[in-house]
Design an enzyme around this catalytic site. Sequence first.
Site, PDB file in Angstrom:
ATOM      1  N   TYR A  89      19.921  -8.362 -54.313  1.00 23.46           N
ATOM      2  CA  TYR A  89      19.689  -9.780 -54.612  1.00 23.46           C
ATOM      3  C   TYR A  89      20.039 -10.134 -56.065  1.00 23.46           C
ATOM      4  O   TYR A  89      19.644 -11.181 -56.551  1.00 23.46           O
ATOM      5  CB  TYR A  89      18.225 -10.147 -54.333  1.00 23.46           C
ATOM      6  CG  TYR A  89      17.855  -9.962 -52.886  1.00 23.46           C
ATOM      7  CD1 TYR A  89      18.274 -10.876 -51.924  1.00 23.46           C
ATOM      8  CD2 TYR A  89      17.109  -8.870 -52.472  1.00 23.46           C
ATOM      9  CE1 TYR A  89      17.954 -10.701 -50.583  1.00 23.46           C
ATOM     10  CE2 TYR A  89      16.788  -8.685 -51.135  1.00 23.46           C
ATOM     11  CZ  TYR A  89      17.212  -9.605 -50.201  1.00 23.46           C
ATOM     12  OH  TYR A  89      16.893  -9.432 -48.875  1.00 23.46           O
ATOM     13  N   ASP A 148      10.882  -0.928 -49.261  1.00 29.39           N
ATOM     14  CA  ASP A 148      11.584   0.345 -49.083  1.00 29.39           C
ATOM     15  C   ASP A 148      11.730   1.124 -50.382  1.00 29.39           C
ATOM     16  O   ASP A 148      11.308   2.268 -50.441  1.00 29.39           O
ATOM     17  CB  ASP A 148      12.943   0.102 -48.416  1.00 29.39           C
ATOM     18  CG  ASP A 148      12.839   0.261 -46.911  1.00 29.39           C
ATOM     19  OD1 ASP A 148      12.182   1.213 -46.468  1.00 29.39           O
ATOM     20  OD2 ASP A 148      13.384  -0.581 -46.189  1.00 29.39           O
ATOM     21  N   HIS A 394      24.855  -2.988 -51.009  1.00 26.59           N
ATOM     22  CA  HIS A 394      24.858  -4.037 -49.988  1.00 26.59           C
ATOM     23  C   HIS A 394      24.171  -5.288 -50.494  1.00 26.59           C
ATOM     24  O   HIS A 394      23.454  -5.267 -51.496  1.00 26.59           O
ATOM     25  CB  HIS A 394      24.177  -3.532 -48.717  1.00 26.59           C
ATOM     26  CG  HIS A 394      22.676  -3.509 -48.811  1.00 26.59           C
ATOM     27  ND1 HIS A 394      21.971  -2.481 -49.396  1.00 26.59           N
ATOM     28  CD2 HIS A 394      21.755  -4.403 -48.410  1.00 26.59           C
ATOM     29  CE1 HIS A 394      20.677  -2.741 -49.343  1.00 26.59           C
ATOM     30  NE2 HIS A 394      20.523  -3.898 -48.754  1.00 26.59           N
ATOM     31  N   TYR A 476      16.024 -16.813 -46.279  1.00 31.08           N
ATOM     32  CA  TYR A 476      14.742 -16.835 -47.003  1.00 31.08           C
ATOM     33  C   TYR A 476      14.899 -16.355 -48.448  1.00 31.08           C
ATOM     34  O   TYR A 476      13.992 -16.528 -49.266  1.00 31.08           O
ATOM     35  CB  TYR A 476      13.701 -15.974 -46.269  1.00 31.08           C
ATOM     36  CG  TYR A 476      13.601 -14.535 -46.726  1.00 31.08           C
ATOM     37  CD1 TYR A 476      14.611 -13.631 -46.425  1.00 31.08           C
ATOM     38  CD2 TYR A 476      12.512 -14.074 -47.464  1.00 31.08           C
ATOM     39  CE1 TYR A 476      14.537 -12.306 -46.840  1.00 31.08           C
ATOM     40  CE2 TYR A 476      12.432 -12.759 -47.893  1.00 31.08           C
ATOM     41  CZ  TYR A 476      13.440 -11.880 -47.584  1.00 31.08           C
ATOM     42  OH  TYR A 476      13.379 -10.577 -48.013  1.00 31.08           O
ATOM     43  N   ARG A 477      16.045 -15.762 -48.768  1.00 27.68           N
ATOM     44  CA  ARG A 477      16.225 -15.121 -50.064  1.00 27.68           C
ATOM     45  C   ARG A 477      17.705 -14.808 -50.141  1.00 27.68           C
ATOM     46  O   ARG A 477      18.346 -14.574 -49.109  1.00 27.68           O
ATOM     47  CB  ARG A 477      15.419 -13.826 -50.044  1.00 27.68           C
ATOM     48  CG  ARG A 477      15.310 -13.024 -51.299  1.00 27.68           C
ATOM     49  CD  ARG A 477      14.409 -11.830 -51.001  1.00 27.68           C
ATOM     50  NE  ARG A 477      14.260 -10.974 -52.163  1.00 27.68           N
ATOM     51  CZ  ARG A 477      13.670  -9.778 -52.146  1.00 27.68           C
ATOM     52  NH1 ARG A 477      13.182  -9.299 -51.019  1.00 27.68           N
ATOM     53  NH2 ARG A 477      13.555  -9.058 -53.239  1.00 27.68           N
TER      54      ARG A 477
HETATM   55  C1  LIG Z   1      18.269  -0.102 -50.066  1.00 29.70           C
HETATM   56  C2  LIG Z   1      17.404  -1.269 -50.415  1.00 29.70           C
HETATM   57  C3  LIG Z   1      16.256  -1.547 -49.669  1.00 29.70           C
HETATM   58  C4  LIG Z   1      15.469  -2.640 -49.995  1.00 29.70           C
HETATM   59  N1  LIG Z   1      14.328  -2.875 -49.263  1.00 29.70           N
HETATM   60  C5  LIG Z   1      13.544  -3.912 -49.580  1.00 29.70           C
HETATM   61  C6  LIG Z   1      12.338  -4.144 -48.855  1.00 29.70           C
HETATM   62  O1  LIG Z   1      11.950  -3.383 -47.972  1.00 29.70           O
HETATM   63  N2  LIG Z   1      11.614  -5.252 -49.177  1.00 29.70           N
HETATM   64  C7  LIG Z   1      11.978  -6.071 -50.180  1.00 29.70           C
HETATM   65  O2  LIG Z   1      11.275  -7.035 -50.453  1.00 29.70           O
HETATM   66  N3  LIG Z   1      13.094  -5.845 -50.898  1.00 29.70           N
HETATM   67  C8  LIG Z   1      13.878  -4.797 -50.633  1.00 29.70           C
HETATM   68  N4  LIG Z   1      15.000  -4.567 -51.388  1.00 29.70           N
HETATM   69  C9  LIG Z   1      15.346  -5.488 -52.480  1.00 29.70           C
HETATM   70  C10 LIG Z   1      14.775  -5.042 -53.862  1.00 29.70           C
HETATM   71  O3  LIG Z   1      15.206  -3.754 -54.173  1.00 29.70           O
HETATM   72  C11 LIG Z   1      13.266  -5.088 -53.940  1.00 29.70           C
HETATM   73  O4  LIG Z   1      12.798  -6.350 -53.530  1.00 29.70           O
HETATM   74  C12 LIG Z   1      12.715  -4.790 -55.347  1.00 29.70           C
HETATM   75  O5  LIG Z   1      11.332  -4.553 -55.298  1.00 29.70           O
HETATM   76  C13 LIG Z   1      12.974  -5.933 -56.325  1.00 29.70           C
HETATM   77  O6  LIG Z   1      13.013  -5.412 -57.599  1.00 29.70           O
HETATM   78  P1  LIG Z   1      11.780  -5.486 -58.618  1.00 29.70           P
HETATM   79  O7  LIG Z   1      10.516  -5.269 -57.866  1.00 29.70           O
HETATM   80  O8  LIG Z   1      12.094  -4.583 -59.743  1.00 29.70           O
HETATM   81  O9  LIG Z   1      11.808  -7.019 -59.067  1.00 29.70           O
HETATM   82  P2  LIG Z   1      12.550  -7.596 -60.357  1.00 29.70           P
HETATM   83  O10 LIG Z   1      13.974  -7.248 -60.300  1.00 29.70           O
HETATM   84  O11 LIG Z   1      11.793  -7.253 -61.579  1.00 29.70           O
HETATM   85  O12 LIG Z   1      12.305  -9.138 -60.072  1.00 29.70           O
HETATM   86  C14 LIG Z   1      12.998  -9.865 -59.101  1.00 29.70           C
HETATM   87  C15 LIG Z   1      13.295 -11.257 -59.636  1.00 29.70           C
HETATM   88  O13 LIG Z   1      12.064 -11.981 -59.747  1.00 29.70           O
HETATM   89  C16 LIG Z   1      12.034 -12.740 -60.976  1.00 29.70           C
HETATM   90  N5  LIG Z   1      10.952 -12.191 -61.809  1.00 29.70           N
HETATM   91  C17 LIG Z   1      10.628 -10.887 -61.900  1.00 29.70           C
HETATM   92  N6  LIG Z   1       9.578 -10.739 -62.707  1.00 29.70           N
HETATM   93  C18 LIG Z   1       9.235 -11.948 -63.129  1.00 29.70           C
HETATM   94  C19 LIG Z   1       8.190 -12.409 -63.960  1.00 29.70           C
HETATM   95  N7  LIG Z   1       7.304 -11.554 -64.476  1.00 29.70           N
HETATM   96  N8  LIG Z   1       8.091 -13.728 -64.192  1.00 29.70           N
HETATM   97  C20 LIG Z   1       8.985 -14.596 -63.635  1.00 29.70           C
HETATM   98  N9  LIG Z   1       9.985 -14.209 -62.827  1.00 29.70           N
HETATM   99  C21 LIG Z   1      10.102 -12.905 -62.570  1.00 29.70           C
HETATM  100  C22 LIG Z   1      13.387 -12.545 -61.624  1.00 29.70           C
HETATM  101  O14 LIG Z   1      14.229 -13.623 -61.276  1.00 29.70           O
HETATM  102  C23 LIG Z   1      13.885 -11.246 -61.037  1.00 29.70           C
HETATM  103  O15 LIG Z   1      15.293 -11.180 -60.972  1.00 29.70           O
HETATM  104  C24 LIG Z   1      15.823  -3.487 -51.079  1.00 29.70           C
HETATM  105  C25 LIG Z   1      16.974  -3.205 -51.804  1.00 29.70           C
HETATM  106  C26 LIG Z   1      17.748  -2.108 -51.487  1.00 29.70           C
HETATM  107  C27 LIG Z   1      18.954  -1.830 -52.312  1.00 29.70           C
END
Ligand SMILES: Cc1cc2nc3c(=O)[nH]c(=O)nc-3n(C[C@H](O)[C@H](O)[C@H](O)COP(=O)(O)OP(=O)(O)OC[C@H]3O[C@@H](n4cnc5c(N)ncnc54)[C@H](O)[C@@H]3O)c2cc1C
Length: 536
Positions: A89, A148, A394, A476-477
């Site tokens: 994303y 995941d 992906h 949704y995203r």
């Molecule tokens: C193989 C694979 C599997 C995945 N499976 C899943 C899954 O099962 N479920 C799922 O939900 N996702 C999944 N993802 C997507 C993603 O990897 C996860 O959602 C991951 O947890 C998001 O990264 P993060 O928690 O570090 O969030 P971040 O990258 O830190 O945050 C996401 C976004 O939220 C906003 N943000 C973050 N922190 C703040 C803050 N403190 N204040 C304001 N805005 C903020 C920013 O815009 C940021 O870009 C997957 C991805 C891959 C590659």
Amino acid sequence: MIPPGLTASVFSQALAELRRIVGDEWVFTGEDVELYRDAYSPLWGEPDERLASAAVAPERVEQVQRIVRVANAYRLPLYTISTGRNLAYGGSAPVYSGSVVLDLKRMNRILEVSEPNAYALVEPGVSYFDLYRYIRERGLKLWIDTPDPGWGSPVGNALDHGAGYTPLPFRDHLDAHCGMEVVLADGEIVRTGMGALPTARTWQQFRYGIGPFMDGIFSQSNFGIVTKMGFWLYPQPEAFRAGTVKAVKHDDIIPFVEILASLMYSGTVNCHLGISSPVFNGPADAAFDALIATLDGGSAAEWDRYAAAHGKHFWETELHFYGPAKVIEAQWSHVQERFAAIPGIAFADGVSYRFPLTDEQISRVGDRVSLGIPSLGIYAGLLPQRGEPPSTGHMDFSPVLPMTGKAILEAHKVFTRTLREGDIEPKYGIVQSFHWRSFILFYGFPVTHDVETNKKIRATYQKMIRVAADHGWGVYRTHAAFMDSAVSTYSYNDHALHRLHERLKDALDPNGILAAGRYGIWPRHLRQDKPRRGQP
Ligand SMILES: Cc1cc2nc3c(=O)[nH]c(=O)nc-3n(C[C@H](O)[C@H](O)[C@H](O)COP(=O)(O)OP(=O)(O)OC[C@H]3O[C@@H](n4cnc5c(N)ncnc54)[C@H](O)[C@@H]3O)c2cc1C
């Protein structure tokens, strides 16, 4: 890179101010900024790839407030991340190129975990692994819910409407949150819900406080920087069991989902589940292509003949039950009684567990996330298989579907046709239930570092957004590169909802310093370029 609108010398003055706030070692420039590139970017190596100009990593909320004030003074665009693992994303790259990433990874304190009231209060840099280890080391009888990849954060994931795999409400991460602390664009700190009561004793137990419920506006938006968030945790259940249900025919999906939905709405089934189709998810051949290409995408009789000729059944799902051992056995047998109404339906018992598990038992669990155990195993599972074209990652295409078999059939046919027209082989195409009352059909679009291949992939992804919206299915995203397009399909009453978002943006962040472009919300001074941005 220099943020648009700033000169090199003004930018270096701004960076000097940031260094005074956090210390030299926590402002990143030069090659360190490469680490904030989105490895899964569908724009990799192209002029429109979203790139950061620098990054700053504060340790405390007061530093965040000071950074925001500097950003206002210099009109420095910031892009907040928590753990920055948002691969698929946008990763940790900003939506607006030239932004300075505000990296909250050092704010990684677990502030409270209550076992009797089953909640946690955490900072943004706390990862799922951190929270899991904290709970396990203390032997608390609590589960977290993890997506995941376990290296992300409860805060970042919930703010992007992320989800996991244990029962609801825990797996819908925004739905399972309770209370936020937010630094607004002018540096003011706000606590939502009961957190606004200076003597609050229920900040993580009662979400609404008094007055309008504000929390939602800080998700998928750019109205503030969340610096603390509470989450409800799942009290460790006594037992778990899995069971699979298989249906043979194309049209079985209609009663299949009717039964499933009634079981879900009444709470007998409360697990995450995926409905896969060995036919639609299997390798396509000439007969498959010929059926999909017909006007109605193939009749039930034609598809049943196809499935029989290939020795495949049409649908299957694995259900999970959590709770007292006696209760979940009764649930599983009730589920089988209900599905028995479908001729030819088949059931298979799956794994079962009693909790707590020892480390040795955990090492043998295949599907850890269903037990709230963080892992990075998913990455191995998504590596290109033999014969698959190489990809670097992906992007998820994820339209929300009504919980009906008819919608599942229609969506499979409509999207499969669009994918095949674009010559895209998705990594998966599975209906999943992350939320209370709707399904999401996830297609994994491969992305590469090859410009021409990515152009082809983007064209089909873009078309899928349009096709989905034409059928009443919004996504949704989405990846940062498609946020404008996705948001533009939510256009009721001349985009009234989007215009409301812009009005909020203007009121809360008049200088437009926070996460410009996130989910299509651009500050006033950048709105004129919007039509071009809608065409990645
Ligand atoms: C193989 C694979 C599997 C995945 N499976 C899943 C899954 O099962 N479920 C799922 O939900 N996702 C999944 N993802 C997507 C993603 O990897 C996860 O959602 C991951 O947890 C998001 O990264 P993060 O928690 O570090 O969030 P971040 O990258 O830190 O945050 C996401 C976004 O939220 C906003 N943000 C973050 N922190 C703040 C803050 N403190 N204040 C304001 N805005 C903020 C920013 O815009 C940021 O870009 C997957 C991805 C891959 C590659």
